[in-house]
Design a protein around this motif. Structure first.
Motif, PDB file in Angstrom:
ATOM      1  N   LEU A  19       0.803  -1.231   0.000  1.00 49.97           N
ATOM      2  CA  LEU A  19       0.000   0.000   0.000  1.00 49.97           C
ATOM      3  C   LEU A  19       0.832   1.275   0.000  1.00 49.97           C
ATOM      4  N   LYS A  20       2.106   1.182   0.361  1.00 51.62           N
ATOM      5  CA  LYS A  20       2.924   2.371   0.621  1.00 51.62           C
ATOM      6  C   LYS A  20       2.923   3.373  -0.528  1.00 51.62           C
ATOM      7  N   THR A  21       2.956   2.904  -1.735  1.00 51.13           N
ATOM      8  CA  THR A  21       3.040   3.808  -2.886  1.00 51.13           C
ATOM      9  C   THR A  21       1.667   4.259  -3.389  1.00 51.13           C
ATOM     10  N   LEU A  22       0.601   3.783  -2.746  1.00 53.15           N
ATOM     11  CA  LEU A  22      -0.744   4.041  -3.270  1.00 53.15           C
ATOM     12  C   LEU A  22      -1.529   5.072  -2.473  1.00 53.15           C
ATOM     13  N   ILE A  23      -1.246   5.233  -1.187  1.00 54.08           N
ATOM     14  CA  ILE A  23      -2.014   6.182  -0.371  1.00 54.08           C
ATOM     15  C   ILE A  23      -1.077   7.011   0.503  1.00 54.08           C
ATOM     16  N   ASP A  24      -1.567   8.152   1.000  1.00 56.21           N
ATOM     17  CA  ASP A  24      -0.717   9.063   1.775  1.00 56.21           C
ATOM     18  C   ASP A  24      -0.431   8.482   3.157  1.00 56.21           C
ATOM     19  N   ALA A  30      -3.622   4.794   9.393  1.00 55.39           N
ATOM     20  CA  ALA A  30      -4.968   4.409   9.829  1.00 55.39           C
ATOM     21  C   ALA A  30      -5.307   2.982   9.382  1.00 55.39           C
ATOM     22  N   ILE A  31      -4.910   2.644   8.161  1.00 51.77           N
ATOM     23  CA  ILE A  31      -5.138   1.283   7.647  1.00 51.77           C
ATOM     24  C   ILE A  31      -4.350   0.270   8.476  1.00 51.77           C
ATOM     25  N   GLU A  32      -3.090   0.604   8.763  1.00 46.83           N
ATOM     26  CA  GLU A  32      -2.247  -0.318   9.531  1.00 46.83           C
ATOM     27  C   GLU A  32      -2.824  -0.542  10.927  1.00 46.83           C
ATOM     28  N   ILE A  71      -6.841  -7.881   3.092  1.00 46.31           N
ATOM     29  CA  ILE A  71      -7.078  -6.608   2.405  1.00 46.31           C
ATOM     30  C   ILE A  71      -8.509  -6.564   1.878  1.00 46.31           C
ATOM     31  N   PHE A  72      -8.965  -7.679   1.310  1.00 46.33           N
ATOM     32  CA  PHE A  72     -10.347  -7.775   0.827  1.00 46.33           C
ATOM     33  C   PHE A  72     -11.322  -7.625   1.990  1.00 46.33           C
ATOM     34  N   HIS A  73     -11.022  -8.281   3.108  1.00 47.03           N
ATOM     35  CA  HIS A  73     -11.897  -8.211   4.287  1.00 47.03           C
ATOM     36  C   HIS A  73     -12.024  -6.771   4.781  1.00 47.03           C
ATOM     37  N   LEU A  74     -10.899  -6.071   4.862  1.00 50.26           N
ATOM     38  CA  LEU A  74     -10.932  -4.684   5.319  1.00 50.26           C
ATOM     39  C   LEU A  74     -11.731  -3.812   4.349  1.00 50.26           C
ATOM     40  N   TYR A  75     -11.574  -4.059   3.062  1.00 49.26           N
ATOM     41  CA  TYR A  75     -12.365  -3.331   2.056  1.00 49.26           C
ATOM     42  C   TYR A  75     -13.864  -3.497   2.321  1.00 49.26           C
TER      43      TYR A  75
END
Length: 317
Positions: A19-24, A30-32, A71-75
């Motif tokens: 995810l590092k290169t995709l979101i600020d 917050a995701i972590e 990742i799918f579950h969190l989505y």
């Protein structure tokens, strides 16, 4: 650090790295934080228990698959919070309440696409199967959320519709089962048993969530349904309690549902032990059905602890 915690940490590290290169940075943190809440790791736990039961040990490939599952579950949870306007998740502000609806929506979309991307980078002979399963379950969870929203506008819900929604929204666990099946190349009989097991586990989890939210406290230590647990009712979302009401007295069920949607209506009329008994009985029935699917199966010893794990999550077992 025990094996499960070590594995979960590796899943988080893998997901955050992707995810590092995709979101600020703020959103990444917050995701972590949300990924680190370990009591929500049951989909990847299911995946590893199935693969371990057939002699497949922890590997780089299985780690990537588990990362895609979480990742799918969190989505699914982020989008669910947006639709249901949940202000909190796991006693923390939900992503949409902390960062806004648009940011949460875009973040959920990124997570959905990222899971697909992770699976596409696995060996070709497996990645096509994985991506098909992933696309299928992505459709299922969207169907479940849409049906849930549609039925929330009705006065009552049928038992059939409730269980259909619960099964569709349990997509993360079913995805875990499907990916394990694809990864192992299981035969049709074994595949069907594993899929049914995952489905029953997912539905039982949904029922447990309903009970916990509506009672206000896990374990029903309070005699009345607490106001802080009434958001789902107030929004009109149909729960296992609505099933009881409509099954036993459809007219009364409609009246009570209408009252529930009025935030000024007193709620202590819901103090009925038989409603709680019905909900707990239904929950345990789903777990029993899950147990039955694998009782004569060669992986039963590995999957039984998962049932115990799910019971502990809700403290209803």
């Amino acid at each position: 650090m025990n094996e499960t915690n070590y594995r979960n940490q590796k899943i988080i590290d893998s997901a955050i790295s992707s995810l590092k290169t995709l979101i600020d940075p703020d959103l990444l943190q917050a995701i972590e934080e949300r990924l680190r809440i370990t009591n929500r790791f049951w989909p990847s736990e299911l995946f590893f228990r199935i693969t371990n039961s057939f002699g497949n040990n922890f590997s780089e490939s299985s780690l990537r698959i588990a990362s895609a599952i979480e990742i799918f579950h969190l989505y699914t949870l982020i989008h669910d919070d947006i639709v249901d306007t949940h202000k909190t998740r796991w006693n923390k502000p939900s992503l949409y309440s902390e960062f806004g609806t648009e940011t949460a929506l875009f973040c959920g979309d990124i997570l959905l696409s990222l899971g697909h991307l992770i699976l596409s980078r696995l060996p070709t002979e497996l990645s096509l199967k994985f991506m098909r399963s992933y696309a299928e379950l992505s459709t299922h969870v969207a169907q479940g959320q849409m049906l849930d929203w549609k039925i929330s506008k009705q006065s009552f819900v049928t038992e059939h519709d409730y269980f259909r929604i619960a099964e569709l929204k349990a997509a993360a666990g079913i995805l875990a089962a499907n990916l394990a099946i694809d990864f192992l190349g299981l035969n049709k009989v074994a595949s069907e048993k594993i899929k049914c097991f995952a489905s029953y586990c997912g539905v039982s989890s949904q029922i447990a969530n309903d009970i916990a939210e509506l009672s206000g406290l896990r374990g029903f230590q309070e005699p009345y349904l607490q106001k802080r647990g009434m958001s789902e009712f107030r929004l009109g979302r149909k729960t296992i309690f609505h099933i009881y009401l409509t099954k036993h007295d459809k007219k009364k069920g409609r009246i009570i549902s209408e009252k529930l949607h009025n935030p000024n209506e007193p709620i202590n009329f819901l103090h009925k032990q038989e409603m709680l008994d019905y909900a707990i009985s239904t929950y345990r029935k789903e777990l029993s059905l899950a147990q039955a699917e694998i009782s004569s199966f060669n992986c039963s010893n590995d999957l039984k602890p998962l049932l115990e794990y799910l019971s502990k999550l809700s403290k209803l077992g």
